[in-house]
Design a protein around this motif. Structure first.
Motif: not given
Length: 1009
Positions: A929-933
């Protein structure tokens, strides 16, 4: 005559004039003083008495002495600084501070084995803003570095009290070797000594510089390939003693709670599970022990049971001062942290003493000594088990002890509070003492210095645990772990710095010797009659087993580590010899040249190859703003172009990693147990350094009288000779051997921009922005340009990637999966047939993302209004993928509770995202999953009391502040936190299941003089 004086009056007037002249002569005396800029002494400052032609210059300590009238006026001047005029007003001594006319370029920064003006630096060197060091309350120094320097990635994978972040400078070069930067404190290494950044009190730190390109790091040779972080602690300044007291208290709570299902939702989930699996439901809850609480309407909030109000207190006290000849800095600190999850705690105590003595005009000696104690004692609650507990689970036994199996007869998950019954001692100490002696030569060799540095450190560590009956070990088990590290370093440094008309030359030469000794023993004892003795007498156990340190702590040993199979005890010794030469040359402060070469010899490499490696670099710089054709370009305050190319190394393996080793094994024959040996690790006497070459082009700029400043760096590096485990025929008796076979590349861009948006008398607004993008790539692995799917290493792709199936949704009722996935049922995840062979197999896996961010950034806005200061810092991490273990329940959803935010498919809701509760993840899908923040990382509001209000109380400085950390996170991540490495059951990493905390901190900084 009318204008003639009588004789008596003339005589009196003559005597009066003689007396006045005598009085004036009596006030002509020797004046002493010192000149500084910020916290640094300022040499070569011209000190002139106004109205005269006499002048002197300050020495390297900023000190000066001259003859003048005590009522004279002194003029202080130096190129690059604003001229200052000071009246003595009867004083015999005066200390002043000069302000740089171009502060950014006049700053003196540490560059390794010395200092340089920023204007003369040719490499990529970044400084951590000093206000972050002084104003941000942090447990360890790397938290202050986070988000403040472009190209430096700081990841807080766990908020466990006392945990240290992982740090990368310009990405990852090596595949299996350590990729963290080389950390140096006051000229002596912290990396490689088993020391921790927690050993350094952030209040003691004066500056932090990050060396990033090969020109800057090659001076550290084999330790420079992953960047270098130079930490300089505070030292005494001549003058009255200055006492600084800093204290703060912080309150911690989990920043985001992934709430488990409440009672009704849990009951519905069980009902839906039984329906989907076509089982007969005989009760409202899965387990008999839950029925009593269900009937009584009693539920337990297990997250609340394992968490608490976390509290952190830190108290630091320092005193500094001295005379012209003797200067001192002494400090002490005590920090106590109670975690937001029960049982987690951290204590730190430390003292430091820095001393500098001018024995003569040509000899200076000094020391830097500190002791640090880190304590992580205590059993710990289990957040993973808390999320799995039924809200109707039984927490306590009738006698008040914790119920081992709250969901009995379910035995898979135990009470999350059982860890509090585990006895656990875990502490480390560091005793480090460094000393130096520096001789300055004069006469025809003026500018020549010789410096001897010698230092030693001793680091013992101990971990003792005992798990008894109350903690669900019916036999009782104790483990012991003891280690100690002894390290010493001796350096001989020769420097020469002179100015010849418009030419400046600066030479540094080094010869050093380093040694590290390490010893460890580890044992496991099982079978105690009772739980009274715990780990205090492991000989009382039925069995005592020597274990390897990696077996004991369920860790994976790095490649090339021969103590991975060592049982009971292990000892190693490492030696290194180094020679280094560096020449800095500048012409008219415009044209700059730096040449560096370092030669390192390491004992870890084998007999068939040279134990020495040579690491050269070259860099050039052009101060364009100093050129005459820029005189009319008034908006340009500073413009410097830099370029560098060089080579650095990475040792990559531990001692004895090149030699063949055997492992012991027990064999039983005829009732007797004997000890034999089996093949362990096949050595390779041809192993040598991993080598990295890097090119860097940079531009430093300042516009509109430095209202806008910053720099841009672009770099490209190639790493070769990567040490990897290469497969070999098993007929040799071994299956693999370490070899220098891999190649990687790294490239990126870094941008730092600082703007002073509004500058008024009472109000200022400043903004600092940093941006960095990095891309690494595997060029080759084993010399055949083929990928290694088993280790998830792919040629042409980043080092860290996720290799998995591509999820297309969920199989719905009425759809026919027989051609693509014959075993799939409605509610199962649907995966893409990427190779179009008509079926979903492991061959359909593909690279779905990278585990390192594609780019990171940070923005800090600081507002000043009179004594009030407000700082707001936002960080962002983008383009990163992680496996989401908060969605992966390994086919246990029918046996455990799940988060309320994690849905599931039913024949009624027909979700096309969440699988059914009956779904069996037989393919081992990792749920990438996209873990950008983007995170509002910290907000600090402070008030500095005006000096006039403090004078009567003999206080020279008082600041009161409040700080909020991790206020809010914008992310698409579903789970505890995208930065947190949350482990699942059976992964052996559940101890790190400690998500980000939100902290509110109140503190006071007090200064007495």
């Amino acid at each position: 005559m009318r204008n003639c004086l009588p004789k008596e009056k003339a005589l009196a007037l003559l005597l009066l004039c003689l007396g006045f002249s005598t009085a004036l002569m009596a006030q002509h005396t020797t004046i002493h003083g010192r000149v500084v800029s910020g916290d640094s002494a300022l040499s070569n400052v011209t000190v002139m008495v106004r109205g005269t032609t006499g002048a002197v210059q300050t020495d390297e300590q900023g000190a000066f002495t001259l003859d003048a009238d005590v009522h004279a006026t002194l003029i202080f001047s130096r190129v690059g600084f604003q001229t200052l005029t000071v009246g003595l007003n009867g004083r015999h001594s005066v200390d002043v501070s000069l302000v740089a006319s171009n502060q950014q370029m006049a700053d003196v920064i540490v560059v390794g084995y010395g200092t340089q003006k920023r204007a003369d630096v040719t490499g990529a060197v970044s400084s951590v803003p000093k206000d972050r060091l002084s104003e941000l309350p942090v447990t360890n120094l790397f938290q202050a570095v986070e988000g403040s320097v472009a190209g430096v990635s700081v990841s807080n994978t766990s908020s466990v009290p006392g945990a240290t972040p992982s740090v990368l400078v310009r990405g990852q070069n090596s595949i299996t070797a350590n990729s963290g930067p080389y950390v140096v404190v006051d000229g002596f290494p912290l990396t490689g000594t088993n020391g921790s950044i927690n050993d350094i009190n952030p209040n003691d730190v004066a500056s932090v510089e990050v060396l990033k390109d090969a020109s800057a790091t090659a001076i550290y040779g084999t330790n420079g390939s992953n960047g270098v972080i130079l930490i300089t602690t505070k030292r005494g300044v001549a003058g009255k003693p200055v006492i600084r007291a800093n204290t703060y208290t912080g309150f911690d709570k989990l920043a985001h709670v992934l709430e488990p299902r409440n009672g009704p939702s849990y009951v519905q989930k069980y009902k839906d599970f039984m329906t989907e699996t076509k089982q007969v439901q005989t009760g409202p809850v899965p387990n008999q022990s839950e029925l009593g609480n269900y009937n009584a309407g009693k539920t337990t909030d297990w997250i609340k049971q394992v968490t608490q109000q976390g509290v952190t207190t830190d108290n630091s006290l320092s005193i500094s001062g001295g005379s012209k000849e003797v200067r001192y800095y002494i400090s002490g600190e005590y920090e106590k942290q109670k975690g937001a999850i029960k049982g987690y705690q951290y204590h730190r105590a430390g003292v430091r003493a820095n001393l500098d003595i001018d024995v003569t005009d040509f000899l200076t000696v000094g020391t830097s000594t500190y002791y640090a104690y880190n304590n992580y004692d205590g059993g710990q609650a289990n957040l993973l088990n808390a999320t799995a507990m039924s809200p109707y689970g039984v927490e306590y036994n009738p006698n008040g002890t914790y119920n081992i199996y709250p969901m009995y007869p379910e035995l898979l998950y135990t009470n999350p509070l059982l860890g509090l019954y585990t006895a656990n001692v875990n502490h480390t100490s560091t005793l480090s003492g460094n000393g130096y002696a520096e001789v300055k030569f004069g006469g025809v060799v003026k500018g020549l210095k010789y410096r001897l540095n010698a230092g030693s450190s001793y680091l013992p560590a101990a971990i003792y645990t005992y798990t008894g009956r109350d903690a669900n070990n019916l036999l009782g088990q104790a483990t012991t772990y003891n280690s100690e590290t002894n390290h010493y370093l001796v350096e001989n440094i020769l420097t020469y710095a002179r100015d010849f008309d418009k030419h400046h030359i600066d030479f540094t030469g080094l010869y050093s010797a380093e040694q590290r000794k390490y010893f460890v023993d580890a044992y496991t004892a099982t079978g105690f009659v009772n739980d009274l003795l715990t780990y205090n007498n492991i000989g009382a156990a039925a069995t005592l087993t020597p274990t390897s340190i990696y077996e004991q702590y369920a860790a994976t040993p790095p490649p090339g580590n021969p103590n991975a199979g060592a049982k009971g005890s292990y000892q190693s010794k490492y030696n290194k010899l180094s020679q280094m030469a560096r020449i800095n040359y500048s012409y008219n402060d415009r044209y700059l040249l730096t040449l560096t070469a370092r030669r390192d010899g390491s004992s870890v490499f084998g007999a068939k190859t040279s134990k020495y490696g040579l690491f050269p670099s070259a860099a050039v710089g052009w101060n364009i703003a100093q050129e005459s054709f820029m005189n009319n370009v008034r908006f340009v305050s500073n413009l410097k172009l830099r370029g560098s190319y060089g080579k650095t190394g990475n040792q990559a393996i531990d001692p004895y990693g090149t030699i063949t080793s055997d492992n012991s094994v027990q064999n039983t024959m005829n009732g007797l147990t004997t000890i034999g040996v089996v093949g362990g690790t096949l050595g390779n006497a041809d192993l040598h350094w991993e080598s990295t070459t890097q090119a860097n082009i940079g531009l430093d700029f300042g516009f509109f009288q430095n209202r806008i400043t910053g720099n841009i760096d672009v770099y490209h590096s190639n790493t070769s000779g990567l040490i990897l485990s290469r497969q070999i025929p098993s007929i040799t008796g071994y299956t693999s051997i370490l070899d220098n076979v891999g190649k990687t590349t790294n490239q990126g861009i870094e941008v730092t921009l600082t703007t002073r948006n509004i500058v008024l008398n009472d109000f200022r607004w400043e903004t600092m922005i940093n941006f960095s993008a990095n891309k690494n790539k595997i060029v080759d692995l084993y010399g055949d340009h083929k990928s290694d799917t088993g280790n998830v290493w792919f040629v042409g792709h980043p080092i860290g990637v996720l290799y998995d199936y591509v999820r297309q949704g969920v199989w719905q009722q009425g759809e026919d999966p027989s051609k693509q996935d014959p075993t799939a049922l409605p509610g199962d995840l649907k995966f893409a047939d990427n190779n179009h062979d008509g079926k979903v197999t492991a061959a359909d896996k593909t690279i779905v993302g990278q585990t390192s961010p594609k780019w990171t950034g940070g923005i800090t806005n600081t507002f000043h209004y009179r004594g009030f200061h407000l700082s707001v810092f936002i960080q962002t991490v983008q383009g990163i993928m992680k496996n989401d273990n908060d969605l992966n329940y390994v086919d246990e959803t029918g046996r455990r509770n799940t988060p309320a935010a994690v849905g599931y498919w039913t024949s009624a809701n027909k979700s096309n995202f969440w699988p059914a509760l009956s779904y069996f993840n037989t393919r081992g899908y990792g749920y990438p999953r996209n873990a950008s923040f983007t995170r509002l990382k910290n907000v600090t509001l402070s008030y500095t009391v005006p000096d006039k209000d403090l004078a009567k109380a003999h206080i020279s400085g008082l600041t009161i502040y409040g700080t909020a950390l991790n206020l809010y996170t914008w992310t698409k991540w579903i789970g505890w936190d995208p930065e947190n490495n949350y482990g699942m059951r059976g992964s052996t990493t559940w101890l790190t299941n400690y998500p980000e905390v939100r902290s509110i901190i109140i503190g006071v900084n007090l200064q007495l003089r």
